[in-house]
Structures are given as C-alpha cells and as structure tokens.
Motif scaffolding. Structure first.
Motif, PDB file in Angstrom:
ATOM      1  N   SER A  76      14.881  64.215   4.052  1.00 45.63           N
ATOM      2  CA  SER A  76      14.494  65.345   3.175  1.00 45.63           C
ATOM      3  C   SER A  76      14.985  66.592   3.974  1.00 45.63           C
ATOM      4  O   SER A  76      14.905  66.877   5.083  1.00 45.63           O
ATOM      5  CB  SER A  76      13.055  65.592   2.794  1.00 45.63           C
ATOM      6  N   PRO A  77      15.159  67.802   3.025  1.00 47.87           N
ATOM      7  CA  PRO A  77      15.420  69.127   3.438  1.00 47.87           C
ATOM      8  C   PRO A  77      14.316  69.568   4.618  1.00 47.87           C
ATOM      9  O   PRO A  77      13.072  69.234   4.216  1.00 47.87           O
ATOM     10  CB  PRO A  77      15.325  69.910   2.308  1.00 47.87           C
ATOM     11  N   GLY A  78      14.611  70.221   5.661  1.00 46.30           N
ATOM     12  CA  GLY A  78      13.740  70.788   6.656  1.00 46.30           C
ATOM     13  C   GLY A  78      13.884  69.405   7.845  1.00 46.30           C
ATOM     14  O   GLY A  78      13.853  70.017   8.800  1.00 46.30           O
ATOM     15  N   GLU A  79      14.323  68.360   7.647  1.00 48.78           N
ATOM     16  CA  GLU A  79      14.290  67.613   8.741  1.00 48.78           C
ATOM     17  C   GLU A  79      15.915  67.670   9.144  1.00 48.78           C
ATOM     18  O   GLU A  79      16.665  68.014   8.759  1.00 48.78           O
ATOM     19  CB  GLU A  79      14.236  65.993   8.079  1.00 48.78           C
ATOM     20  N   SER A  80      15.881  67.047  10.554  1.00 44.73           N
ATOM     21  CA  SER A  80      17.129  67.279  11.284  1.00 44.73           C
ATOM     22  C   SER A  80      17.757  65.950  11.773  1.00 44.73           C
ATOM     23  O   SER A  80      16.989  64.803  11.811  1.00 44.73           O
ATOM     24  CB  SER A  80      16.872  67.857  12.492  1.00 44.73           C
ATOM     25  N   LEU A  81      19.163  65.929  11.672  1.00 43.17           N
ATOM     26  CA  LEU A  81      19.887  64.700  12.056  1.00 43.17           C
ATOM     27  C   LEU A  81      20.688  65.028  13.235  1.00 43.17           C
ATOM     28  O   LEU A  81      21.381  66.215  13.531  1.00 43.17           O
ATOM     29  CB  LEU A  81      20.768  64.410  10.956  1.00 43.17           C
TER      30      LEU A  81
END
Lengths: 270, 307
Positions: A87-92
């Motif tokens: 989801s938006p806010g998480e990092s990859l």
C-alpha cells in the motif's frame, strides 16, 4: 560492464487497481533520472524467503522533476500477487534502471511510429510514448487485450500521452475493434508511412508483428519477457537465442535486452 | 569492556583472508558485474564463475526456476573461457584490489590441467577452486565429485600441475562425504569447499513436464542450509585441511553457524541474486555479533560448536 544502476528503498506514493492490473507510483529519484524507455527494475516483493527472487518490471513512466517512477503489472503468480498487497506509504527495495531500452535517436521530429502493446505489455510503451511526445514524433498506439478489463490504461493514455491515434482492440469486442490486435493492425494497411514499430506483449503477438513488418520492410523493436533470476547478469538464466555475428547465441536478456530489433530474435513457436 | 575492533581475518594456512566471506562460484559473475553494489576489496575473496578453457554456451532455457525458499538451476556452466578472463577481466579485478579465486572446470582431467597452467601464467590470483562437479565427457557425463577414485585422480593431477594452492569444491550428492573429502585431502588438495548444489527436480503439473529444460537441476538457497551444515560439520571432522562452508547462507547468523562447526570461511551464493550487497551485510552482521559477545578475533569463534 560499468553502468549506472542503483539499489534503493522506494516508497509507494500512489496505487491504482483495476481487477488483476496494478499501477504503483514510487519515489525513486535516482532511478527516475537515469531511466530510459524499455529499461526495467528488479523488485524484492518479500523480505522473507517466499518468494525468494526479485521480479523484473518495466518502467511505465518516469518523472525526474518529481523523482517519481511508475510500474504497471498484472497479477500472474506468487510474486506479483504478493507485490499487489503493498500500500502507499510502504517501501520496496528496487534495483535499476537495468537493461537496454528502445532506441529513439534514429527518429527525427515529424516521423511517424507505431507502438503495439498487448495487455500488461503496454507498460514500457507508455514511457516510450512520453519521450516520443517530447521529441515531437507522431505516435499511433495499438493497445489490445482479451476484453475491456485488460485495457485499464486507456484513460491514462488519452489524458497524458496526447498521441495522434489510439486504436483499441479486444478479442471479445467489448472495447474498440473486435479481434486480435495483430488482426486490427493488419487491416489498417499503414505500413508505408511508418518509420518504426515498437512492440511489447505476448510472444505470439510479437512474432506475428515481426513477420508482418518484415514483409513491409519497417524496422521494429521488441521487448522480450523472460524468467529472470537476478536481472544483474550474474545468474545466466534469462537467455534466448539472439543472432550475433550471423549465428544464434544464448544471450542474457537482462544485460543485452530486454529490447532487441526484430531481425535478431529467434521466435518461440507455439 | 566491550570489544571495539574485531579481527575478522582468517588463516587458511596457505593464505590469510581479510575476512571469512567469499562469493560462491556462479552467483557473482566474474566480479566486475557487481562493482555497482560491492567494493570488491572489502570481501574475503571473489570466487569467479567457473572457467573452462574454451568459451561455452551453457544449457537451453529454462535454466532456473524458483522453488520454496530456494532455486533450482541447470545453467550448464556457460562462460567466456580462461583466455578471455585473463585478458579482459583479471586486470580489472586487480585494479579493484580484489582477492581473486578462480573456479576451474574441465570436461576432462587434461582440460583442468590446461586451464590451471594457463592461469598460472597470470598475476593477481590468490588460489584456485576446483569444480569437480562438472560432467566428465570421458566418464559418460559422470562428475568426479561423486566417486573417491575419480576425485583423487583429478585433484592429484591438477595439484601436481598447479603453482597455486587448490581448494576442492565437493558435491553434496554422495552417501559418504567423509570418503570423498579424504580422497581430495590425500590427493593434495590444500582445502575443501562445500556444498555445491543438491540435485533436484521440479514439475509443471499443467504440462506434466519438468520445469527445467535439463530436467534435473541443482538446489540452492535458504532451503538447503541445514543439509549443507550437516555435511560441512562431518567434513570438518573427517579431514585436517581447512574447510570452507556454503549452502543457503543469507545472514551473519547463518555464516556463524558454519564457522561454529569448524568452517574457516564461508561462501555466499544465491543471496547475491536477491540482495546484491548480501556479502557486505553478512560481514557487518558477523562483526556486530562478535562485538556483542566480546569476541576480539573471529578465529576464536571457529569450531566453537559443542554437542
């Protein structure tokens, strides 16, 4: 083999979902500055060991002024399914840009080109169209899929790319012209006025187009999709038969591709 | 008073490594591909992709498939050949001040010897790793690693020819690892490394066909760590030469497990594919562990495992 490639943590800024298709905008300023159309990134979809390997994704768009990049993918297996849950806010964790993209330098303002995208194969062509627009190249996009729900980027193409013509094709006729995108393409009889064709999609579609444009004598560039272990040229797994110095060699798609001119590709038969 | 600086160097007897972390052959290219991610001189050593005398094409695809917590590969040892390596790659590795360990392959015993003689002429190589898991064309494709006589024969021939120390890389696909390990030791091998991949199979149930073009492939990755660790431990007990452990190492803790059972160094393989900086991270994590546990020399930790 020295190259500019970054390993970054990229935050998801926006996410859009249409059935099995997902679009992520990510904050990756380093990659956005370096990337060229047709290049890809390797994404770690899980910090755990299942799935273990990164997955390759073509860059769908790039905005260096905002440090943004986009990837567009279809949920087809374990890796893409896991990725779709972010989801938006998480990092990859991303590595890129990788590979050799489409060539644009051969074109001059006013030239007319065709982009053919099948399903999720539209992704790198979107980025390509962005850059072609800046170069004042006249662009015609053919965007095909099984049915209307396989063409989720239709509106975005209309809003953002300002292409001369967008031809939609669905096998069930639920949107645009009925039939395979290759059949629609054939009916148009537009080849003599075309400078170059850029393609990304299923193998059968690309193979048909390669044969079509060979007859017409129009050069084409094709982005190949293969199973990739690392994307970095170290695992030697993503090879295909590519013509080099008049003989067919196993060539690493991640390093020398994924984009190749049609005449050097050995197509897989059905 | 906590330890500030940990001495990470390890002595193999014939060579002192600045730290115990090496790359595993075939998972780090020839080294230079990974320069955007890793300062090569920070590694204990770079073990190159396996080199035959001539360039090789490798197997048809699919060559690799992901399985649960691991991967199955049948790449088929493609490569540029030893002469191109010496001409195009080695000078750049030297520039980077990398500790270079060349993995040597051969379709015949003669080819191993030919490759080693060619490498002996070149500067900038620390030692060799002998890949005895290559299919031997004179033995109906069987690899020397599966048989103590064949192991002895290839290792002793190469050892006589080579001017640099030799680490023999063992296959786990044997019933008695100690038997093979001793054969390599008796043949004059300066050290051993293990494990190579475990032979495996993956099936596509839709088509009822193998997922790899080669049918069988070698299993690597976190899935094999306990299997590898058992074999490394048994090998350490069976021989008097140094043992380098590998198989599924992803973290500093994994690496320390191998050192605890007596491995003097480790190799990092599959982890490089999904984490190109795994080697550097593992060195850091090991160092941190030592600091936290008041271990001033990593060598003091080696062989500390007790039952």
């Amino acid at each position: 083999m020295e190259r500019e490639v970054c390993l970054v943590q990229a935050k998801i800024l926006e996410k859009y979902k249409w059935g099995q298709y997902i679009l992520f905008y990510l904050f990756a300023p380093e990659i956005s500055k370096l990337a060229k159309p047709g290049q890809f990134v390797m994404i770690r979809v899980s910090e755990q060991f299942i799935p273990l390997l990164r997955r390759p994704f073509s860059l769908m768009s790039v905005d260096p002024s905002e440090g943004r990049i986009a990837i567009f993918f279809q949920i087809v297996g374990r890796g893409t399914s896991r990725l779709s849950q972010y989801s938006p806010g998480e990092s990859l964790s991303l590595i890129g840009p990788l590979g050799q993209g489409y060539s644009l330098s051969v074109l001059k303002p006013g030239d007319k080109v065709i982009l053919v995208g099948g399903g999720r194969g539209i992704a790198p062509l979107f980025f390509l169209a962005q850059q072609l627009k800046e170069k004042k190249i006249r662009v015609m996009i053919f965007y095909g899929g099984k049915s209307a729900q396989d063409l989720p980027l239709k509106s975005l193409i209309e809003e953002e790319l300002g292409v001369e013509e967008l031809v939609l094709a669905t096998e069930d006729g639920s949107l645009g012209e009925k039939g395979l995108v290759t059949e629609v393409l054939e009916r148009k009889e537009i080849w003599p006025r075309i400078e170059r064709v850029y393609v990304c999609g299923p193998e059968a579609m690309m193979r048909k187009i390669a044969r079509m444009i060979e007859v017409w004598g129009v050069p084409g560039e094709f982005s190949l999709e293969t199973y990739m272990g690392c994307g970095l040229g170290i695992c030697w797994s993503c090879v295909r038969r590519i013509k080099k110095a008049n003989s067919w060699s196993w060539v690493k798609i991640c390093e020398e591709g994924p984009v190749f001119p049609g005449e050097v590709i050995k197509w897989e038969e059905d | 008073m906590a330890v500030q600086k940990v001495d990470m160097s390890v002595d193999l007897g014939f060579f002192r490594l600045t730290n115990p972390v090496l790359t595993a052959s075939g998972t780090f290219g020839y080294g230079i591909e990974m320069m955007p991610f890793v300062e090569l001189k920070k590694l204990g050593g770079v073990v190159t992709k396996g080199l035959y005398f001539e360039p090789r094409e490798g197997n048809p695809p699919p060559r690799l498939v992901e399985v649960t917590a691991g991967l199955l590969n049948a790449i088929g040892l493609p490569g540029i050949g030893v002469k191109a390596f010496i001409r195009d790659i080695l000078p750049r590795l030297r520039e980077e001040k990398a500790t270079v360990i060349v993995n040597v392959c051969g379709e015949t015993v003669e080819e191993y010897v030919k490759v080693v003689r060619c490498l002996d002429e070149a500067e900038g190589i620390a030692f060799y790793e002998l890949n005895i898991s290559c299919p031997n064309v004179e033995e109906e494709g069987r690899c020397p690693a599966l048989n103590p006589q064949a192991t002895y024969s290839v290792v002793s021939r190469v050892k006589k020819a080579a001017q640099r120390p030799i680490v023999t890389k063992l296959s786990p696909n044997v019933t008695d690892i100690a038997l093979i390990a001793r054969a390599a030791e008796e043949a004059g091998s300066d050290a051993l490394s293990l494990v190579n991949t475990f032979l495996g199979l993956a099936v596509n149930v839709e088509t009822r066909r193998p997922k790899l073009a080669n049918v069988y492939g070698g299993l690597s990755g976190p899935a094999i760590k306990p299997l590898a660790l058992r074999l490394v431990y048994q090998t350490v007990q069976a021989v008097n030469i140094p043992v380098i452990g590998l198989g599924g190492i992803v973290t500093g803790y994994d690496a320390l497990e191998f050192l605890s059972v007596g491995a003097r160094a480790v190799q990092i393989g599959t982890a490089n594919f999904f984490d190109p900086q795994a080697t550097l991270r593992i060195i850091q994590e090991m160092e941190e562990f030592c600091r936290e546990h008041n271990i001033s020399r990593i060598e003091d930790f080696i062989g500390s495992f007790r039952i």
